[in-house]
Design an enzyme around this catalytic site. Structure first.
Site, PDB file in Angstrom:
ATOM      1  N   CYS A  61      42.430  28.406  36.791  1.00  0.00           N
ATOM      2  CA  CYS A  61      43.910  28.690  36.611  1.00  0.00           C
ATOM      3  C   CYS A  61      44.987  28.753  37.875  1.00  0.00           C
ATOM      4  CB  CYS A  61      43.925  30.287  36.198  1.00  0.00           C
ATOM      5  SG  CYS A  61      45.594  31.016  35.677  1.00  0.00           S
ATOM      6  N   CYS A  65      46.719  35.256  41.130  1.00  0.00           N
ATOM      7  CA  CYS A  65      46.635  36.665  41.222  1.00  0.00           C
ATOM      8  C   CYS A  65      45.376  37.153  42.016  1.00  0.00           C
ATOM      9  CB  CYS A  65      46.195  36.922  39.638  1.00  0.00           C
ATOM     10  SG  CYS A  65      47.514  36.510  38.485  1.00  0.00           S
ATOM     11  N   CYS A  68      41.385  37.946  40.438  1.00  0.00           N
ATOM     12  CA  CYS A  68      41.134  37.312  39.619  1.00  0.00           C
ATOM     13  C   CYS A  68      40.132  36.092  40.118  1.00  0.00           C
ATOM     14  CB  CYS A  68      42.119  36.613  38.758  1.00  0.00           C
ATOM     15  SG  CYS A  68      41.521  35.895  37.238  1.00  0.00           S
ATOM     16  N   CYS A 105      38.918  40.216  21.389  1.00  0.00           N
ATOM     17  CA  CYS A 105      39.974  39.768  22.331  1.00  0.00           C
ATOM     18  C   CYS A 105      39.695  38.444  23.040  1.00  0.00           C
ATOM     19  CB  CYS A 105      40.246  40.882  23.242  1.00  0.00           C
ATOM     20  SG  CYS A 105      41.407  40.035  24.315  1.00  0.00           S
ATOM     21  N   CYS A 137      42.904  40.129  19.087  1.00  0.00           N
ATOM     22  CA  CYS A 137      43.915  40.039  19.895  1.00  0.00           C
ATOM     23  C   CYS A 137      43.629  39.022  20.909  1.00  0.00           C
ATOM     24  CB  CYS A 137      43.190  41.471  20.877  1.00  0.00           C
ATOM     25  SG  CYS A 137      44.376  41.573  22.259  1.00  0.00           S
ATOM     26  N   CYS A 197      49.563  45.260  23.878  1.00  0.00           N
ATOM     27  CA  CYS A 197      48.442  45.689  24.685  1.00  0.00           C
ATOM     28  C   CYS A 197      48.625  45.295  26.062  1.00  0.00           C
ATOM     29  CB  CYS A 197      47.081  45.019  24.204  1.00  0.00           C
ATOM     30  SG  CYS A 197      45.728  45.397  25.418  1.00  0.00           S
ATOM     31  N   ARG A 269      42.189  52.158  26.807  1.00  0.00           N
ATOM     32  CA  ARG A 269      41.204  51.763  26.966  1.00  0.00           C
ATOM     33  C   ARG A 269      40.671  51.810  28.541  1.00  0.00           C
ATOM     34  NH1 ARG A 269      42.479  46.885  24.905  1.00  0.00           N
ATOM     35  NH2 ARG A 269      42.235  47.977  22.983  1.00  0.00           N
TER      36      ARG A 269
HETATM   37  N1  SAM Z   1      45.802  34.479  32.316  1.00  0.00           N
HETATM   38  C1  SAM Z   1      46.372  35.700  31.393  1.00  0.00           C
HETATM   39  C2  SAM Z   1      46.939  36.758  32.303  1.00  0.00           C
HETATM   40  O1  SAM Z   1      46.915  36.548  33.434  1.00  0.00           O
HETATM   41  O2  SAM Z   1      47.575  37.283  31.421  1.00  0.00           O
HETATM   42  C3  SAM Z   1      44.851  36.208  30.555  1.00  0.00           C
HETATM   43  C4  SAM Z   1      43.752  36.571  31.194  1.00  0.00           C
HETATM   44  S1  SAM Z   1      43.774  37.703  32.564  1.00  0.00           S
HETATM   45  C5  SAM Z   1      42.353  37.258  33.130  1.00  0.00           C
HETATM   46  C6  SAM Z   1      43.795  39.226  31.824  1.00  0.00           C
HETATM   47  C7  SAM Z   1      43.826  40.641  32.660  1.00  0.00           C
HETATM   48  O3  SAM Z   1      42.485  40.710  33.121  1.00  0.00           O
HETATM   49  C8  SAM Z   1      44.566  40.637  33.932  1.00  0.00           C
HETATM   50  O4  SAM Z   1      46.013  40.773  33.543  1.00  0.00           O
HETATM   51  C9  SAM Z   1      43.999  41.834  34.667  1.00  0.00           C
HETATM   52  O5  SAM Z   1      44.837  42.863  34.307  1.00  0.00           O
HETATM   53  C10 SAM Z   1      42.547  41.416  34.146  1.00  0.00           C
HETATM   54  N2  SAM Z   1      41.847  41.395  35.278  1.00  0.00           N
HETATM   55  C11 SAM Z   1      41.563  39.950  35.718  1.00  0.00           C
HETATM   56  N3  SAM Z   1      40.555  39.895  36.853  1.00  0.00           N
HETATM   57  C12 SAM Z   1      40.134  41.417  36.792  1.00  0.00           C
HETATM   58  C13 SAM Z   1      39.679  41.823  37.905  1.00  0.00           C
HETATM   59  N4  SAM Z   1      38.600  41.325  38.842  1.00  0.00           N
HETATM   60  N5  SAM Z   1      39.317  43.518  37.761  1.00  0.00           N
HETATM   61  C14 SAM Z   1      39.786  43.888  37.006  1.00  0.00           C
HETATM   62  N6  SAM Z   1      40.872  43.353  36.008  1.00  0.00           N
HETATM   63  C15 SAM Z   1      40.986  41.996  35.940  1.00  0.00           C
HETATM   64  C1  DTB Z   2      42.064  43.964  30.153  1.00  0.00           C
HETATM   65  O1  DTB Z   2      43.002  44.623  30.445  1.00  0.00           O
HETATM   66  N1  DTB Z   2      41.042  43.934  30.909  1.00  0.00           N
HETATM   67  C2  DTB Z   2      40.105  42.624  30.188  1.00  0.00           C
HETATM   68  C3  DTB Z   2      41.299  42.088  29.153  1.00  0.00           C
HETATM   69  N2  DTB Z   2      42.175  42.992  29.125  1.00  0.00           N
HETATM   70  C4  DTB Z   2      41.392  40.633  29.168  1.00  0.00           C
HETATM   71  C5  DTB Z   2      39.845  41.449  31.337  1.00  0.00           C
HETATM   72  C6  DTB Z   2      39.039  42.108  32.363  1.00  0.00           C
HETATM   73  C7  DTB Z   2      38.498  41.177  33.305  1.00  0.00           C
HETATM   74  C8  DTB Z   2      37.657  41.465  34.222  1.00  0.00           C
HETATM   75  C9  DTB Z   2      37.252  40.411  35.244  1.00  0.00           C
HETATM   76  C10 DTB Z   2      36.621  39.216  34.686  1.00  0.00           C
HETATM   77  O2  DTB Z   2      35.569  39.591  33.853  1.00  0.00           O
HETATM   78  O3  DTB Z   2      36.759  38.229  35.081  1.00  0.00           O
HETATM   79 FE1  SF4 Z   3      45.129  33.087  35.816  1.00  0.00          FE
HETATM   80 FE2  SF4 Z   3      43.434  35.079  36.299  1.00  0.00          FE
HETATM   81 FE3  SF4 Z   3      45.945  35.398  37.055  1.00  0.00          FE
HETATM   82 FE4  SF4 Z   3      45.147  35.381  34.361  1.00  0.00          FE
HETATM   83  S1  SF4 Z   3      44.780  36.903  35.861  1.00  0.00           S
HETATM   84  S2  SF4 Z   3      46.962  34.147  35.193  1.00  0.00           S
HETATM   85  S3  SF4 Z   3      43.451  34.086  34.502  1.00  0.00           S
HETATM   86  S4  SF4 Z   3      44.749  33.972  37.717  1.00  0.00           S
END
Ligand code: SAM
Ligand code: DTB
Ligand code: SF4
Length: 331
Positions: A61, A65, A68, A105, A137, A197, A269
């Site tokens: 990606c 973030c 992430c 989801c 979702c 959500c 949630r």
């Molecule tokens: N790329 C899209 C976005 O950012 O909206 C969708 C996927 S993203 C992985 C969805 C959500 O996962 C993020 O907004 C964040 O709240 C959550 N998330 C990602 N990595 C995480 C982590 N290491 N711990 C907790 N939540 C995480």
């Molecule tokens: C949300 O609030 N938490 C989920 C879902 N919506 C998409 C994602 C959590 C991701 C945790 C880190 C991972 O497994 O990569």
């Molecule tokens: Fe990309 Fe992760 Fe950020 Fe979603 S949360 S935009 S997957 S870097």
């Protein structure tokens, strides 16, 4: 408001900072008691929605973030993979349904949706998973109103787009897009009549004020998001937040209880971060108004509490998985 005063159950979208701060800072047991009382007014406290997550497009990606593992910026060992095939996704959805999930989801490591073949494939996934009778979702990054309408027409029930933190702290976590961008996407999905959500993450180094402000921003969306995920940071090696210590269970409970009081009708949630919580701490989260979880051994890329542990938890607490809306509405 003192700790003995019962908070009135009404749906409001005009919460003031002082009110939110007063609620958040109540003595913990008063806060839990009040949240639990509100929870029981709006929901059957014995029911918990079981959601399943699948990463349909993993890694690579372009966003930065800080939490992430899927960002190209960080060396986390997550390999970039192309978008899954429709058949594979449908198989995973039907397995999730068989193991008790009622909401499915699909997550994509995209900055935004583009009008291309991959989007068409996601629309087909939505149509087919919807046909299985699951609440569908998706979380695909930013979307325009036109794209949101296409998602709606394919049968999408909910769109996940988290605010993640307060507007002030956002810049310390993500530089490649703005808070305004997040709010705009939420508005676009709302206009397309998809349920929203939206929630956030705790444990990223934000202050208590940041947490309260994020909850206030969510609670002042009119209408409230139908679903509010509260995630504890999963600190992944290679990300800038790799050394953050796990969130205190008390902080988790406080966030959930405050979300429940501010948004009485929303599903709250208990999302990522359950691996770091004891079963007893999770029980307190349910008492405080959490009524939804992600189940399955994996979230998107990181491990989740096992199905067996969830069974143990549900059985100890006498909880039942909630049926999808579709079945509730069926004659
Ligand atoms: N790329 C899209 C976005 O950012 O909206 C969708 C996927 S993203 C992985 C969805 C959500 O996962 C993020 O907004 C964040 O709240 C959550 N998330 C990602 N990595 C995480 C982590 N290491 N711990 C907790 N939540 C995480
Ligand atoms: C949300 O609030 N938490 C989920 C879902 N919506 C998409 C994602 C959590 C991701 C945790 C880190 C991972 O497994 O990569
Ligand atoms: Fe990309 Fe992760 Fe950020 Fe979603 S949360 S935009 S997957 S870097």
């Amino acid at each position: 408001m003192d700790s003995n005063q019962t908070i009135r159950c009404e749906i409001r979208c005009d919460w003031k900072k002082e009110e939110v701060f007063t609620i958040y800072r109540l003595p913990l047991l008063d806060l839990v008691y009040q949240a639990s009382t509100i929870h029981r007014t709006y929901f059957d406290p014995g029911e918990v929605q079981v959601c399943s997550l699948l990463s349909i497009k993993t890694g690579g990606c372009p966003e930065d973030c800080a939490y992430c593992p899927q960002s190209v910026e960080y060396d986390t060992g997550v390999e970039a993979r192309p978008l899954l095939q429709v058949d594979e996704v449908v198989k995973r959805a039907s397995d999730a349904k068989a193991s008790g999930a009622t909401r499915f989801c699909m997550g994509a490591a995209w900055r935004e949706v583009r009008d291309n073949k991959d989007f068409d494939r996601v629309l087909e996934m939505i149509r087919e998973v919807n046909d299985l009778g699951l609440e569908v979702c998706a979380t695909l990054g930013m979307v325009t109103e036109d794209q949101a309408r296409k998602l709606k027409n394919a049968g999408l029930y909910a769109y996940n787009h988290n605010l993640d933190t307060s507007s002030g702290y956002y810049k310390s976590i993500i530089t490649t897009r703005t808070y305004r961008d997040r709010i705009d996407t939420i508005k676009n999905t709302r206009r397309a009549e998809i349920t929203v959500c939206s929630g956030g993450i705790i444990g990223m180094g934000e202050s208590e004020e940041d947490r309260m402000e994020m909850l206030m921003t969510l609670a002042n969306l009119d209408p409230h998001p139908e679903s509010v995920p509260i995630n504890g940071l999963v600190a992944v090696e290679g990300t800038p937040l790799q050394n953050r210590s796990p969130v205190s269970p008390w902080d988790f409970v406080r966030m959930i209880a405050t979300a429940r009081i501010l948004m009485p009708e929303s599903m709250v949630r208990l999302s990522a971060g359950r691996m770091q919580l004891s079963l007893e701490a999770q029980a307190l989260c349910f008492l405080a108004g959490a009524n939804s979880i992600f189940a399955g051994d994996k979230l998107l890329t990181t491990p989740n509490q096992t199905i067996d542990k969830d069974k143990e938890l549900f059985s100890a607490l006498g909880l039942r998985p909630r049926k999808p809306f579709k079945e509730e509405n069926a004659v």
